[in-house]
Structure formats: C-alpha cells, structure tokens
Design a protein around this motif. Structure first.
Motif, short mmCIF file in Angstrom:
data_model
loop_
_atom_site.label_atom_id
_atom_site.label_comp_id
_atom_site.label_asym_id
_atom_site.label_seq_id
_atom_site.Cartn_x
_atom_site.Cartn_y
_atom_site.Cartn_z
N VAL A 44 0.84 -1.20 0.00
CA VAL A 44 0.00 0.00 0.00
C VAL A 44 0.87 1.25 0.00
O VAL A 44 0.57 2.24 -0.67
N GLY A 45 1.99 1.19 0.74
CA GLY A 45 2.89 2.34 0.78
C GLY A 45 3.48 2.65 -0.59
O GLY A 45 3.58 3.81 -0.99
N SER A 81 1.10 4.53 -2.80
CA SER A 81 0.62 5.82 -2.30
C SER A 81 0.87 6.93 -3.32
O SER A 81 1.84 6.91 -4.08
N ASP A 82 -0.01 7.92 -3.33
CA ASP A 82 0.14 9.08 -4.19
C ASP A 82 1.18 10.06 -3.66
O ASP A 82 1.62 10.96 -4.38
N HIS A 83 1.55 9.89 -2.39
CA HIS A 83 2.53 10.79 -1.77
C HIS A 83 3.93 10.21 -1.96
O HIS A 83 4.22 9.11 -1.50
N LYS A 124 -10.01 6.80 -0.76
CA LYS A 124 -9.03 5.87 -1.31
C LYS A 124 -8.74 4.72 -0.36
O LYS A 124 -8.58 3.57 -0.77
N SER A 125 -8.64 5.02 0.95
CA SER A 125 -8.39 3.97 1.92
C SER A 125 -9.53 2.96 1.95
O SER A 125 -9.30 1.75 2.10
N VAL A 182 6.00 8.90 0.88
CA VAL A 182 5.64 7.57 1.38
C VAL A 182 6.08 6.49 0.41
O VAL A 182 6.70 5.48 0.80
N SER A 183 5.79 6.67 -0.88
CA SER A 183 6.06 5.62 -1.86
C SER A 183 7.56 5.39 -2.08
O SER A 183 7.99 4.24 -2.23
#
Length: 286
Positions: A79-80, A83-85, A167-168, A88-89
């Motif tokens: 999931v990380g 991520s769109d951030h 999204k979550s 995080v990704s």
C-alpha cells in the motif's frame, strides 16, 4: 496425434524417473547407506523426543510467527508503494528493494550479530530468525500484493470513488480482497519458501529441524544421510499441509464471494410494460 505424443512422453519421463531413482538407490546401497544399523536410531523414542520433535517445534514456531508478520509487512509496504505521496512511496520502495536484494542468510547473520553491537544488548536467536524471514519474505510479498492490486480492473476503483468512498476505503473494501484472491498461488508459494528458509537459522545455531534433526542427531549416531532424508520428508509433509490449508482457504473464499442467490427480476408492472408488449410510463395515481 497430440494426445498420443503426450502419452508417449509421459511414459518416457516416467521410465527415466524410475531409472534415476534406482540409480540413486543402487549408489546408496553400494556405500552401505541402507544398513539397518544406520536407520535403527529412528526406532528409539529418545531420537524423536530429544531431536526431531523439538526441532520441528522450533521450525513451526518461527515459521508461524514469520508468516503473520510477513503478510502484515507485505500489505503495509504494498500500500505504501502505491501511495500518491512520494514521501511515502519512495521510502517504501527503497525498503522493499533493499531487503529483496540482501541474501536471507546474510540478513539473519547481520541481525543476530549486528543488533547487539549497536544496542549493547544480546539478540535472541529466535527473533533474529523471525526478523530475517519477515524482512525478506515480506518484501517479496509486498511486490506480489502490489502486482495483484494493479491487476484489478480500473473500473472497480472508479466505481468505488463514484459512490463516495475514500481511497483507503476503496483499497480495503475493493482492491485488497480481490488482489489477495488473485495472488493466492504466489502467496502460498512464498509461504512454502518461508517454511524451508527456517533451516537457514542453522547459521546462528537456532534449534530448528536441521540443527537438531540432522546436525545434533548425526553427531551422536553417525547417520547424517539418513537423518537428512528423514528431515526432508518432514519438510515435504509440512509444506504439503501448508499448501492444502491455503487451497482450502481459497475454495472457502471463492464460495463466500459468490452471490447468495439469484438476482431478483423486476416484474412487468414495475418496469411499466403493458399487455401489448410496449413499454409505457406509469401514470401517477391520484
């Protein structure tokens, strides 16, 4: 023609396999490895209670804990990475790629000897094995989950966003369940690898099946080949049980995912279908 060719190839490979097994048997027999004295220790109760069963318990304990932690690690970092951030990704991707690249044997070795050097406190051998298994197999599972999530059709998530899900919520309710079912064979394969990888705890003297069932047992009875054969059979049985359990869970999940009953069909009155076959508009009453 193709069916006949397949049957011929099956017979040929079967005969070749039997010939190979006979050759192995003959070579072992020529070296006296089938002598009853070498196999007799496995008829002693002490062999099982002092070596094999404690080793199997150590293997299963480490494997069970590492399985749970690896699945959790894989889900979190998959999931990380999605991520769109970028803050995080990118770190999540770096962690996954790093632990996938480091050999598991070295990972266990570094954790067991490196953590005490940094923290000035001893590292329990059990948690060194579990940590190594979790970091490596969890990273592999993270990539499997990420591929499974991306394999879900885009329309599934768009439909979730259309009804107001965040999204979550889309990830939890729509994407992850479908990805888990799609990637179940890959997940099972990796968990089987995890069970076998517990034997690498031998390098840091973790009391698992290889350490107790082969090393310690053969040191007392001088039957290393026989002990290795018995331990290999036990590993085959354990991994077969893991595969069967995963298959059973997969079948149960598929049955649960099916609709409980037939889709209700609207009546002609509800659709506004007249007796003449035309579709009309129901007039408001009163």
């Amino acid at each position: 023609m193709a069916r006949a060719r397949n049957r011929i190839l099956t017979v040929v490979f079967g005969v070749a396999l039997l010939a190979l097994l006979y050759w192995i048997y003959a070579r072992f027999d020529a070296k006296g490895q089938w002598a009853a004295a070498l196999w007799k220790p496995f008829t002693y109760a002490s062999t099982w209670t002092d070596y094999v069963i404690p080793g199997l318990e150590g293997t299963l304990k480490a494997a069970a804990v590492a399985m749970v932690l690896s699945l959790a690690f894989g889900l979190v970092f998959a999931v990380g990475r999605l991520s769109d951030h970028r803050w995080v990704s990118i770190p999540a991707g770096a962690v996954v790629e790093f632990f996938r690249a480091v050999p598991l044997l070295l990972l266990m070795f570094f954790i067991f000897f490196g953590v005490p050097f940094l923290t000035q406190s001893p590292m329990p051998v059990f948690w060194a094995v579990v940590a190594g298994l979790t970091l490596y197999n969890g990273s592999v599972l993270a990539e499997a989950f990420r591929a499974g999530i991306r394999s879900v059709p885009l329309g599934q998530s768009e439909a979730g966003y259309a009804i107001g899900l965040r999204k979550s919520q889309v990830m939890q309710a729509i994407l992850l369940p479908q990805a888990a079912r799609a990637m179940l064979p890959v997940i099972v394969s990796q968990l089987v690898v995890l069970v076998k990888d517990t034997a690498l705890g031998y390098i840091i003297a973790y009391p698992e099946l290889l350490q107790l069932g082969v090393n310690n047992l053969s040191a007392n009875y001088g039957n290393v080949v026989q002990a290795a054969i018995v331990v290999a059979i036990i590993f085959i049985l354990v991994n077969s049980a893991v595969t069967w359990l995963a298959g059973w869970l997969g079948r149960r999940t598929r049955r649960t995912a099916r609709p409980a009953g037939p889709t209700p069909v609207a009546t002609g009155e509800e659709l506004g279908v007249g007796f003449d076959g035309g579709i009309g508009v129901t007039e408001p009453q009163g």
